[in-house]
Design a protein around this motif. Sequence first.
Motif, mmCIF file in Angstrom:
data_model
loop_
_atom_site.group_PDB
_atom_site.id
_atom_site.type_symbol
_atom_site.label_atom_id
_atom_site.label_comp_id
_atom_site.label_asym_id
_atom_site.label_seq_id
_atom_site.Cartn_x
_atom_site.Cartn_y
_atom_site.Cartn_z
ATOM 1 N N LEU B 45 56.533 47.908 73.747
ATOM 2 C CA LEU B 45 55.107 48.281 73.751
ATOM 3 C C LEU B 45 54.758 48.994 72.453
ATOM 4 C CD1 LEU B 45 54.665 49.567 77.404
ATOM 5 C CD2 LEU B 45 53.712 47.503 76.420
ATOM 6 N N GLY B 46 53.693 48.546 71.833
ATOM 7 C CA GLY B 46 53.288 49.129 70.550
ATOM 8 C C GLY B 46 54.024 48.531 69.371
ATOM 9 N N THR B 79 45.186 43.512 81.741
ATOM 10 C CA THR B 79 46.114 43.814 80.654
ATOM 11 C C THR B 79 45.371 43.667 79.321
ATOM 12 O OG1 THR B 79 46.854 41.543 80.284
ATOM 13 C CG2 THR B 79 48.020 42.800 81.965
ATOM 14 N N THR B 106 51.686 41.567 68.067
ATOM 15 C CA THR B 106 51.724 43.006 68.349
ATOM 16 C C THR B 106 51.271 43.216 69.791
ATOM 17 O OG1 THR B 106 51.193 43.511 66.055
ATOM 18 C CG2 THR B 106 50.844 45.275 67.654
ATOM 19 N N THR B 109 49.652 49.185 73.446
ATOM 20 C CA THR B 109 50.198 50.033 74.519
ATOM 21 C C THR B 109 49.189 50.202 75.659
ATOM 22 O OG1 THR B 109 49.437 51.934 73.270
ATOM 23 C CG2 THR B 109 51.751 51.335 73.029
ATOM 24 N N GLN B 110 47.907 50.087 75.305
ATOM 25 C CA GLN B 110 46.860 50.336 76.299
ATOM 26 C C GLN B 110 46.905 49.292 77.420
ATOM 27 O OE1 GLN B 110 42.926 50.265 74.675
ATOM 28 N NE2 GLN B 110 42.026 51.332 76.390
ATOM 29 N N ASN B 112 49.112 48.184 79.239
ATOM 30 C CA ASN B 112 50.302 47.331 79.346
ATOM 31 C C ASN B 112 51.529 48.128 79.766
ATOM 32 O OD1 ASN B 112 48.842 45.083 78.551
ATOM 33 N ND2 ASN B 112 49.243 45.444 76.394
ATOM 34 N N LYS B 113 52.441 47.441 80.402
ATOM 35 C CA LYS B 113 53.688 48.062 80.854
ATOM 36 C C LYS B 113 54.847 47.134 80.521
ATOM 37 C CE LYS B 113 51.729 50.571 84.800
ATOM 38 N NZ LYS B 113 51.659 50.662 86.267
ATOM 39 N N ALA B 150 56.637 41.999 77.241
ATOM 40 C CA ALA B 150 56.634 43.407 76.818
ATOM 41 C C ALA B 150 57.926 44.078 77.265
ATOM 42 C CB ALA B 150 55.433 44.128 77.401
ATOM 43 N N GLN B 152 60.502 47.869 76.687
ATOM 44 C CA GLN B 152 60.344 49.332 76.591
ATOM 45 C C GLN B 152 59.737 49.679 75.229
ATOM 46 O OE1 GLN B 152 60.865 51.737 78.811
ATOM 47 N NE2 GLN B 152 61.490 50.292 80.393
ATOM 48 N N PRO B 153 59.018 50.787 75.149
ATOM 49 C CA PRO B 153 58.401 51.155 73.871
ATOM 50 C C PRO B 153 59.417 51.219 72.745
ATOM 51 C CG PRO B 153 57.632 52.578 75.614
ATOM 52 C CD PRO B 153 58.725 51.731 76.200
#
Lengths: 170, 243
Positions: B45-46, B79, B106, B109-110, B112-113, B150, B152-153
């Motif tokens: 994410l991000g 999403t 890209t 993050t907003q 989204n999980k 997606a 993990q960040p």
Amino acid sequence: MAMTNIKQCIALLALSITIAAALIVPELGGIAFANYSNTVTATLNVPAICTVALSTTLVNFGSVPITGNAPTANAVGDTNDGNIASNILLDGTNWISGGSNFFVSNTIWDFTTHAGGVKGNTLGLATGNLVDTQNVIGIGQLVNLFFGTQVPSQQAAGTYTQTITIENLC
Amino acid sequence: MRINTIFPYVALVSVVALFALGLSASIINAQLGEIAGPLNYTIGLGGTSTLNMTIFNSGTAPLPFKVIPPLFRTAIANTTKPIVSIAPLSGVLAPSQSQKIAVTITIPTQNNKPGYAWSGIMQVLETPNSTQQGVAIIEGGVAKGVNVTAAQPVFNPLEVVIPAVIIIIIAAIAVLWKKGVIKVGAGVKKKAAAPSKKSATKAKRTTKKAKAGTRKRTTTKRKASRKSRSSSSSRARARRRRR
């Protein structure tokens, strides 16, 4: 005494030479008698290739009367010259003539010809509405798509143009 | 040894060249093509990731093309779709030329999980040269599936390193202070060693008072000694009288 020392020295020297030879000879053997016939392993990656080859870039429906239908008889051949089977996807734009237009779904397509009447499948608008024809073209295979169109009632007279997209998805 | 090292590469290049020659001969009628297979992304994410799509012109004429980015769809509601950046978006492929098209994704993050997934179809189309009216212009193209998942960040090392460095510096200062290497009040002592004029006058006053106190003490002592002397003299006089 002197003779005894000399004998001992010679014995020690002989022992040292024997030990050294035992250690060095295998190493020398490994170098001197190495096998130079190396094996070459050649690797080759053949990529899967997807292509598109169309038989024509224009379809002329001729003069189509209002509320009339152009037969679904205008063939466009799609050949798969790649090395993997592909799916045929279709979409198109609206028919446009200056300020007048009518919707893309008036274009009909099928894998067989139709003499007249609205038969077959309607075309989707080219804004992410790709239609999967569910038809798989095998390697080296040619598939014909037949197109027709209909003109809505009260449609203004004019010379209308449309773009039809035929894509191979691999 | 050099020959042995180079030989596998020479052999490989030769085989590839021969294969490419044979392949190009077999698809001589085709125009636009691509290396098949979807573009699969797994991005934190991000985060951002770039993959290439390779297209080629196996025909004998220049091939103008345009790229249509994928419109992502997902089964999950609400999403924020991945952001797509493609370069180049159009161009002209010379005969027998291939080109890589960079597809950068890209994941915002907003909304989204991790685990969310999107898919779409990217299109590379031959741009028709026709300006003919009253016809349907047929565009040929190749389509490519684009799948995005997606994860993990993205781990940003600065987010960990900077706080860790700050903590280490503070701990080091604390240890040095405890050992006495660093004296927090050293500056204050110096100020005390160099007093101001006011404090100097105060100090003088206190010393005068102290001196006065000592004088008082000395006078009382003298008085006492005088008293003792007078008493001793009176005793002596009394002794003389008795005699």
